[in-house]
Motif scaffolding. Sequence first.
Motif, short mmCIF file in Angstrom:
data_model
loop_
_atom_site.label_atom_id
_atom_site.label_comp_id
_atom_site.label_asym_id
_atom_site.label_seq_id
_atom_site.Cartn_x
_atom_site.Cartn_y
_atom_site.Cartn_z
N ALA A 151 0.84 -1.20 0.00
CA ALA A 151 0.00 0.00 0.00
C ALA A 151 0.87 1.25 0.00
CB ALA A 151 -0.90 -0.01 1.23
N PRO A 152 0.34 2.37 -0.45
CA PRO A 152 1.11 3.62 -0.38
C PRO A 152 1.51 3.92 1.06
CG PRO A 152 -0.92 3.90 -1.65
CD PRO A 152 -1.00 2.56 -0.99
N ARG A 153 2.66 4.56 1.22
CA ARG A 153 3.05 4.90 2.60
C ARG A 153 1.99 5.79 3.22
NH1 ARG A 153 8.66 7.91 2.56
NH2 ARG A 153 9.20 6.31 1.06
N ALA A 154 1.79 5.61 4.52
CA ALA A 154 0.67 6.25 5.21
C ALA A 154 0.73 7.77 5.10
CB ALA A 154 0.67 5.82 6.68
N GLU A 155 1.93 8.36 5.14
CA GLU A 155 2.03 9.81 5.08
C GLU A 155 1.52 10.35 3.73
OE1 GLU A 155 6.13 8.44 6.61
OE2 GLU A 155 4.35 7.52 5.68
N VAL A 156 1.82 9.63 2.66
CA VAL A 156 1.39 10.08 1.34
C VAL A 156 -0.13 9.95 1.23
CG1 VAL A 156 1.54 9.67 -1.14
CG2 VAL A 156 3.59 9.51 0.29
N ALA A 157 -0.68 8.83 1.70
CA ALA A 157 -2.13 8.65 1.66
C ALA A 157 -2.83 9.74 2.46
CB ALA A 157 -2.49 7.27 2.20
N HIS A 158 -2.26 10.09 3.63
CA HIS A 158 -2.87 11.14 4.45
C HIS A 158 -2.78 12.50 3.75
CE1 HIS A 158 -4.32 13.25 7.91
NE2 HIS A 158 -3.16 13.82 8.19
#
Length: 273
Positions: A151-158
């Motif tokens: 999955a995309p890294r959480a910071e990018v998704a946020h």
Amino acid sequence: MPPALRPHVVARTPYDVDFGAPGTHRGLPSTTITLVLPLDDPLRVSWARSAGSLHAAWASLSGLHTEPAAIHHDGSQRGIQLALSLDGARMLLGRPAADLSGALTDLDETGVPTELRQLPERLHDLPSWPARVALVDRTLARLAARAGDPAPRAEVAHALALLTRGARVEEAAAEVGYSRRRLGSLVRAECGLTPKAYQRIARLEAARRLLGRRPLAEVAAACGYADQAHLAREWSALAGCAPTTWLREEFPFVQDRDETPGAGWDHDNRDSN
């Protein structure tokens, strides 16, 4: 739709549309990956503003883009349209959405899992909409269970979620602890667009859901445009027409769609979620 698919499939829309005569309709930019599985004939798509060749496919796939597409038809269309989230591109297609940015392609050209490439032919053998929808759901659920790509890294998704809600690029970068330049590099690597371009598309998407339901000035204010004139300029730049033109040409075919964002290349929406 199976709960396991909801993070990956924003919308799953069976469509059966009678336009009355051959022609084209507009495919607007979206924050989702568009996968269309036509039933009667290959879907014929081109970029509306370019002289490029027409792309015809039994499984038409489009990455994020900042110009309208032209969907060509002979007077009617049937099939199933899927809007995949950025996470869904990784999980179901096995690759980041950036790999498809600005592309008009099909499943056979992208190296996706064999089970997905076989889906169009299997759909043609089924006699009813419930059976077709069930096959699509089963196929995608199996792919999701295999977790094709991280999955995309959480910071990018946020950060992308913040941009979708109208946060300024520098505000989103500060929220996730990145410089604006670093965030821009990561967003482009994930979806193929700059943060600003992604935000413009998200705003257009929000406006599209309100057009025809509220006055243009209210739509502009609700979606973060400076004023109605700003909305009109952005709509012309990204959709290739004025909002009033889109309402006149397209709204009769999409007015019954649900309010889920990311509808991609809208057809008459008969979503079976």
